[in-house]
Design an enzyme around this catalytic site. Structure first.
Site, PDB file in Angstrom:
ATOM      1  N   ARG A   1      41.768  58.871  69.615  1.00  0.00           N
ATOM      2  CA  ARG A   1      40.802  58.660  68.536  1.00  0.00           C
ATOM      3  C   ARG A   1      39.424  58.307  69.090  1.00  0.00           C
ATOM      4  O   ARG A   1      38.398  58.744  68.560  1.00  0.00           O
ATOM      5  CB  ARG A   1      41.304  57.558  67.587  1.00  0.00           C
ATOM      6  CG  ARG A   1      40.456  57.429  66.335  1.00  0.00           C
ATOM      7  CD  ARG A   1      41.113  56.544  65.300  1.00  0.00           C
ATOM      8  NE  ARG A   1      41.255  55.183  65.781  1.00  0.00           N
ATOM      9  CZ  ARG A   1      41.969  54.249  65.165  1.00  0.00           C
ATOM     10  NH1 ARG A   1      42.620  54.531  64.058  1.00  0.00           N
ATOM     11  NH2 ARG A   1      42.053  53.032  65.653  1.00  0.00           N
TER      12      ARG A   1
ATOM     13  N   LYS B   1      35.459  55.902  64.383  1.00  0.00           N
ATOM     14  CA  LYS B   1      35.440  54.432  64.397  1.00  0.00           C
ATOM     15  C   LYS B   1      34.131  53.975  65.013  1.00  0.00           C
ATOM     16  O   LYS B   1      34.072  53.631  66.197  1.00  0.00           O
ATOM     17  CB  LYS B   1      36.659  53.904  65.164  1.00  0.00           C
ATOM     18  CG  LYS B   1      37.131  52.553  64.656  1.00  0.00           C
ATOM     19  CD  LYS B   1      38.511  52.218  65.193  1.00  0.00           C
ATOM     20  CE  LYS B   1      38.908  50.815  64.797  1.00  0.00           C
ATOM     21  NZ  LYS B   1      39.290  50.705  63.387  1.00  0.00           N
TER      22      LYS B   1
ATOM     23  N   GLU C   1      39.211  54.125  51.131  1.00  0.00           N
ATOM     24  CA  GLU C   1      39.741  53.064  51.991  1.00  0.00           C
ATOM     25  C   GLU C   1      39.729  51.726  51.277  1.00  0.00           C
ATOM     26  O   GLU C   1      39.020  51.530  50.284  1.00  0.00           O
ATOM     27  CB  GLU C   1      38.875  52.937  53.253  1.00  0.00           C
ATOM     28  CG  GLU C   1      38.902  54.177  54.089  1.00  0.00           C
ATOM     29  CD  GLU C   1      39.065  53.883  55.562  1.00  0.00           C
ATOM     30  OE1 GLU C   1      39.803  52.954  55.940  1.00  0.00           O
ATOM     31  OE2 GLU C   1      38.435  54.600  56.344  1.00  0.00           O
TER      32      GLU C   1
HETATM   33  C1  LIG Z   1      40.344  50.785  62.501  1.00  0.00           C
HETATM   34  C2  LIG Z   1      40.262  51.130  61.051  1.00  0.00           C
HETATM   35  C3  LIG Z   1      41.409  51.303  60.259  1.00  0.00           C
HETATM   36  C4  LIG Z   1      42.803  51.040  60.767  1.00  0.00           C
HETATM   37  O1  LIG Z   1      43.204  51.877  61.803  1.00  0.00           O
HETATM   38  P1  LIG Z   1      44.420  51.447  62.732  1.00  0.00           P
HETATM   39  O2  LIG Z   1      44.490  52.520  63.749  1.00  0.00           O
HETATM   40  O3  LIG Z   1      45.632  51.415  61.880  1.00  0.00           O
HETATM   41  O4  LIG Z   1      44.094  50.119  63.281  1.00  0.00           O
HETATM   42  C5  LIG Z   1      41.229  51.699  58.944  1.00  0.00           C
HETATM   43  N1  LIG Z   1      39.999  51.890  58.420  1.00  0.00           N
HETATM   44  C6  LIG Z   1      38.876  51.710  59.150  1.00  0.00           C
HETATM   45  C7  LIG Z   1      37.554  51.938  58.521  1.00  0.00           C
HETATM   46  C8  LIG Z   1      38.981  51.337  60.488  1.00  0.00           C
HETATM   47  O5  LIG Z   1      37.862  51.159  61.211  1.00  0.00           O
END
Ligand SMILES: *Cc1c(COP(=O)(O)O)cnc(C)c1O
Length: 340
Positions: free
Chosen positions: A81, A184, A220
């Protein structure tokens, strides 16, 4: 060495641990990287991360098992990722092996800070990849820094899962449809602070974002992904959209729900007007693990899931997931990386 920490009182706070891993990219290649004892970094004032947000991060955990060993949960997925986030922001990719090796090195070097089994606490790893060096125009950096630091963190919920209420942030977006929502990157978080403040001030756990085009389907839940379980208890659904951050916890839950509990799973559009379809819902992510959603407020409408308590299947999936992470339940192949 033993460290003097009250493991039961840990929250999610910064702690300056002895070691972090640092590696630099310059002239087209990564250096070997090494552990550092300095918690402060020195970068040029022209670094693109500071002005134009050219940077991405990750979050993953190291878990102490019953036998005292330490293991990482799906670090290869975080590495992949971070590569996707890097591509999106025109940054060099960190090789998967380099990422996993760095995560193991930081965990090993700070092993005294991996909380004991049974406390529910873990060692949280925070990788960052940032554009650095002297620049002023809007263009990709010519140098990059990859760093992983760590801190022990408590279980999100002390004493089990606490069903939490959320509110739809109808006058906010966290990311544009073809923007950076699926990466991210820090900018998404800067854009979420106002909505988060609004939600907290009104007594909610966090804000729920709707799709940025029509404000109709769920995106989200704060910085976690959404899932719902249908009233017939047969299907687990989760939103599909290019502006959702693809949660590794979410994909793990989809696989567990299907393979271990026989649920049908689907990524699909979930309208904010169709919440009656679901009797259970949750928010998921590395930090939150699974947060059961008791209700969603949307304008004047308050939708309560089931009786507002933790759903039966939500709890089973939570126990299976955390069982795998702490080594009590057999993991699907390739999910666990021991730190030797
Ligand atoms: C990191 C994150 C998540 C969760 O991802 P994981 O891989 O399960 O930790 C969900 N939404 C956002 C906006 C994130 O930054």
């Amino acid at each position: 060495m033993t460290v003097n920490i009250d493991w039961d009182k840990l929250g999610f706070d910064y702690m300056n641990l002895p070691y972090r891993y640092v590696s630099y990219w310059k002239d087209g290649q990564w250096d070997d990287g090494k552990l550092s004892e300095d918690a402060n970094i020195t970068i040029n004032e022209g670094s693109p991360i500071l002005h134009y947000g050219q940077g991405a991060f990750e979050g993953l955990k190291a878990y102490r098992t019953k036998s005292g060993k330490v293991q990482l949960f799906r670090p290869d997925r975080n590495a992949a990722r971070l590569q996707n986030s890097a591509d999106k922001l025109l940054m060099p990719e960190v090789p998967i092996d380099k990422f996993i090796d760095a995560a193991k090195q930081v965990t090993k070097a700070n092993e005294d800070y991996v909380p004991p089994y049974g406390t529910g606490a873990t060692l949280y790893l925070r990788p960052i990849l940032i554009g650095i060096g002297p620049n002023i125009g809007v263009s990709p950096a010519k140098e990059y820094m990859f760093l992983i630091f760590a801190q022990p963190v408590g279980p999100y919920f002390k004493g089990g899962m606490v069903p939490t209420k959320f509110i739809v942030a109808d006058s906010f977006d966290r990311a544009a449809h073809f923007g950076t929502g699926g990466s991210k990157v820090g900018g998404n978080y800067a854009a979420s602070l106002q909505a988060g403040k609004y939600a907290h001030e009104h007594g909610y756990g966090d804000a729920i974002y709707l799709d940025p085009i029509n404000h109709e389907t769920i995106e989200e839940v704060g910085s976690a992904n959404f899932f719902g379980i249908t009233t017939d208890k047969k299907r687990l659904l989760t939103p599909k959209s290019p502006s959702i951050l693809p949660s590794i916890t979410k994909y793990s839950i989809l696989q567990i729900a299907k393979e271990r509990f026989g649920l049908e799973t689907e990524e699909t559009k979930i309208s904010i007007h169709d919440l009656d379809e679901f009797s259970e819902a949750g928010a998921c992510g590395t930090a939150a693990v699974i947060t059961p959603i008791s209700s969603i407020t949307y304008g004047d409408d308050v939708h309560t899931f089931g009786d507002g308590q933790t759903g039966e299947l939500t709890e089973k999936i939570y126990n299976e997931l955390t069982g795998i992470q702490f080594g009590d339940v057999e993991a699907p192949e390739g999910w666990i990386y021991p730190v030797d």
